[in-house]
Design an enzyme around this catalytic site. Sequence first.
Site, PDB file in Angstrom:
ATOM      1  N   LYS A 257       0.867  -1.190   0.000  1.00  0.00           N
ATOM      2  CA  LYS A 257       0.000   0.000   0.000  1.00  0.00           C
ATOM      3  C   LYS A 257       0.898   1.233   0.000  1.00  0.00           C
ATOM      4  O   LYS A 257       1.719   1.422   0.898  1.00  0.00           O
ATOM      5  CB  LYS A 257      -0.910   0.003   1.235  1.00  0.00           C
ATOM      6  CG  LYS A 257      -1.658   1.333   1.436  1.00  0.00           C
ATOM      7  CD  LYS A 257      -2.625   1.318   2.621  1.00  0.00           C
ATOM      8  CE  LYS A 257      -3.232   2.699   2.883  1.00  0.00           C
ATOM      9  NZ  LYS A 257      -4.146   2.736   4.045  1.00  0.00           N
ATOM     10  N   ASP A 262      -2.824  10.477   2.982  1.00  0.00           N
ATOM     11  CA  ASP A 262      -4.199  10.055   3.244  1.00  0.00           C
ATOM     12  C   ASP A 262      -4.925  11.119   4.064  1.00  0.00           C
ATOM     13  O   ASP A 262      -4.802  11.184   5.282  1.00  0.00           O
ATOM     14  CB  ASP A 262      -4.193   8.711   3.997  1.00  0.00           C
ATOM     15  CG  ASP A 262      -5.603   8.173   4.228  1.00  0.00           C
ATOM     16  OD1 ASP A 262      -6.559   8.716   3.634  1.00  0.00           O
ATOM     17  OD2 ASP A 262      -5.733   7.191   4.990  1.00  0.00           O
ATOM     18  N   LYS A 269     -10.325  13.070   7.658  1.00  0.00           N
ATOM     19  CA  LYS A 269      -9.716  12.812   8.968  1.00  0.00           C
ATOM     20  C   LYS A 269      -9.806  14.091   9.800  1.00  0.00           C
ATOM     21  O   LYS A 269      -9.455  15.176   9.330  1.00  0.00           O
ATOM     22  CB  LYS A 269      -8.256  12.382   8.794  1.00  0.00           C
ATOM     23  CG  LYS A 269      -8.116  11.002   8.183  1.00  0.00           C
ATOM     24  CD  LYS A 269      -6.700  10.484   8.292  1.00  0.00           C
ATOM     25  CE  LYS A 269      -6.552   9.110   7.642  1.00  0.00           C
ATOM     26  NZ  LYS A 269      -7.232   8.042   8.383  1.00  0.00           N
ATOM     27  N   ASP A 339     -12.244   7.001   3.495  1.00  0.00           N
ATOM     28  CA  ASP A 339     -11.018   6.835   4.281  1.00  0.00           C
ATOM     29  C   ASP A 339     -10.581   5.368   4.341  1.00  0.00           C
ATOM     30  O   ASP A 339      -9.488   5.070   4.813  1.00  0.00           O
ATOM     31  CB  ASP A 339     -11.229   7.402   5.692  1.00  0.00           C
ATOM     32  CG  ASP A 339      -9.925   7.691   6.404  1.00  0.00           C
ATOM     33  OD1 ASP A 339      -8.865   7.646   5.740  1.00  0.00           O
ATOM     34  OD2 ASP A 339      -9.959   7.966   7.618  1.00  0.00           O
ATOM     35  N   ARG A 343      -7.601  -0.513   1.030  1.00  0.00           N
ATOM     36  CA  ARG A 343      -8.102  -1.800   0.539  1.00  0.00           C
ATOM     37  C   ARG A 343      -8.567  -1.688  -0.909  1.00  0.00           C
ATOM     38  O   ARG A 343      -8.546  -2.682  -1.641  1.00  0.00           O
ATOM     39  CB  ARG A 343      -9.222  -2.295   1.462  1.00  0.00           C
ATOM     40  CG  ARG A 343     -10.403  -1.363   1.530  1.00  0.00           C
ATOM     41  CD  ARG A 343     -11.252  -1.598   2.775  1.00  0.00           C
ATOM     42  NE  ARG A 343     -10.559  -1.189   4.006  1.00  0.00           N
ATOM     43  CZ  ARG A 343     -11.078  -1.282   5.213  1.00  0.00           C
ATOM     44  NH1 ARG A 343     -12.268  -1.782   5.389  1.00  0.00           N
ATOM     45  NH2 ARG A 343     -10.383  -0.885   6.276  1.00  0.00           N
TER      46      ARG A 343
HETATM   47  N1  BES Z   1      -4.187   4.954   6.688  1.00  0.00           N
HETATM   48  C1  BES Z   1      -5.285   4.679   7.529  1.00  0.00           C
HETATM   49  C2  BES Z   1      -4.911   3.758   8.674  1.00  0.00           C
HETATM   50  C3  BES Z   1      -4.009   4.350   9.718  1.00  0.00           C
HETATM   51  C4  BES Z   1      -4.532   5.015  10.801  1.00  0.00           C
HETATM   52  C5  BES Z   1      -2.651   4.170   9.636  1.00  0.00           C
HETATM   53  C6  BES Z   1      -3.702   5.525  11.770  1.00  0.00           C
HETATM   54  C7  BES Z   1      -1.802   4.681  10.605  1.00  0.00           C
HETATM   55  C8  BES Z   1      -2.343   5.351  11.678  1.00  0.00           C
HETATM   56  C9  BES Z   1      -6.417   4.017   6.733  1.00  0.00           C
HETATM   57  O1  BES Z   1      -6.514   4.395   5.417  1.00  0.00           O
HETATM   58  C10 BES Z   1      -7.684   4.441   7.395  1.00  0.00           C
HETATM   59  O2  BES Z   1      -8.001   5.576   7.352  1.00  0.00           O
HETATM   60  N2  BES Z   1      -8.340   3.483   8.035  1.00  0.00           N
HETATM   61  C11 BES Z   1      -9.569   3.726   8.696  1.00  0.00           C
HETATM   62  C12 BES Z   1     -10.494   2.616   8.274  1.00  0.00           C
HETATM   63  C13 BES Z   1     -11.922   2.931   8.475  1.00  0.00           C
HETATM   64  C14 BES Z   1     -12.359   4.173   7.756  1.00  0.00           C
HETATM   65  C15 BES Z   1     -12.732   1.751   7.968  1.00  0.00           C
HETATM   66  C16 BES Z   1      -9.326   3.683  10.195  1.00  0.00           C
HETATM   67  O3  BES Z   1      -8.391   3.007  10.622  1.00  0.00           O
HETATM   68  O4  BES Z   1     -10.035   4.351  10.926  1.00  0.00           O
HETATM   69 ZN    ZN Z   2      -4.821   4.987   4.501  1.00  0.00          ZN
HETATM   70 MN    MN Z   3      -7.649   6.125   5.107  1.00  0.00          MN
END
Ligand code: BES
Ligand code: ZN
Ligand code: MN
Length: 491
Positions: A257, A262, A269, A339, A343
Amino acid sequence: MHKSIRVADAPRSLHVFPVFSAAGKSAPRLPTTLQTHEGARHALRVGAFTGEAGSVHAADDRTLLLGLGARDGFDLQRLRTVAAKLGRALVKMRTTAVRLQPDWTGGVRSIGEFEAGSAIAEGLSIGTWRFDRLDGSASRREPRLATLRMWSDRRDFRDGMNEGLVVAAGVNVARAIAATPPNIAHPQWIAAEAARIGRGALRVRRIDAARARQLGMGGLLSVGQGSTRPPCLVTLEWNPPRRARGARDAHLLLVGKTITYDTGGYSLKVNNGMKGMKYDKCGGAAVLGVMHAVAQLRPAVRVTAILAVAENMVAGDSYRPDDIIRMHNGVTVEVTNTDAEGRLVLADALSWGCKTFDPSAVIDIATLTGGVAVALGHFSAGYFSSDDRLAREVERAADNSAEAVWRLPIWPAHRDYMRSQHADLINSNPARMAHPIQGAAFLSHFVPPQVPWAHLDIAGVAAPDTPSDLTGSGPTGWGVRLLLRLIAART
Ligand code: BES
Ligand code: ZN
Ligand code: MN
């Protein structure tokens, strides 16, 4: 930090002697050659040196005692962290040449000279790295020292050091890419960096956005469509001239990935949750670090890497929650959360990668969910596997590299949890249960069932807030050493 580290002898080297601590209050045992050394004996007598792991004591201006800690529980990870501390002490002392004196295996039968030399080189090089590409004119950091030369009289130990340096360089490549900020490290920068890493040794190709459209990669394209920097896939192929006997038709596919930033997209976020999201490319950075080392180690097994590269931004043409998109394998996905973008890009890369390369195993590595950090912290990555044999390979490699993993399940119920009312799948279940498993369960719909697959969720270990003995603070390059050991075990 040193400009570089090399295995080479030099006159007037500093002699480094490893010393175990002793039980209770008793003084450690000095190596035979130091038993009449006045400075060393004095240090033990007054308790200035106890052999505590990573402690250093200059017995004279050419003799350094280095504590290995208790013999009990001594292992290669201890050696790595001790070497990391030695490295940081050498920088402070402005030392540029060391001779490592015996004995670093501690009489532990399972540790050979090669392994010890390699662990020490890894520790020295990983432990002293820092991101210096963007030091400016007001930098208050210490100046970079000349090359550090390290030497041992043992040939097998020196061979180990040379291999350890290659592995560590891969780790540090991953960390430098991870640390490069999003205003510089956009998708095209990543592609250029991959080309540079592969030059002369690997075949590096790019699937640009136009080609991705022809291939029907709705996930990759949707995530990247709000950015002025279009998304892409980058492939790096290592095709060995000679294959190991058991590895004739073995072909390992790695998928990383590589979200260069992001923001969350329209599912934005909030509460400063965006800060640090330059690290959302750490999976791809680790894969690039692995391929950097593969180009030099030339393993006798075929390895192909795919980076799924995009920037997740907010703009008039960004994808939205409620969009329904068609993925490379024909599966339709209702976007419930922009977000949950990792995936989507990985799904297209996994589906296209398995179809194009017909691998005998595929491993993806991704900062996929904050949930995995909630569950496992910075103590281990979460991992998933559709195949128990591949799972054992991952666990063995993790043991060897001391990068801990913990397996989580994907059950039919988890896969069903990702079904949509209006399309085949949703990319995130709004009930917000079991996020790391949701991510893995979603991905499982894009890997052909006959291909052994493992998924490493490294969101908690890629750039934790807590500094570690080996890597200090910042990006860790997690996974580079694990994957290189997994590859080595397949040759
Ligand atoms: N890149 C993030 C995951 C992440 C969060 C990595 C904090 C490092 C530190 C990922 O793309 C994301 O935003 N995941 C969400 C998933 C949710 C929206 C289903 C999450 O973890 O809240
Ligand atoms: Zn991410
Ligand atoms: Mn994300």
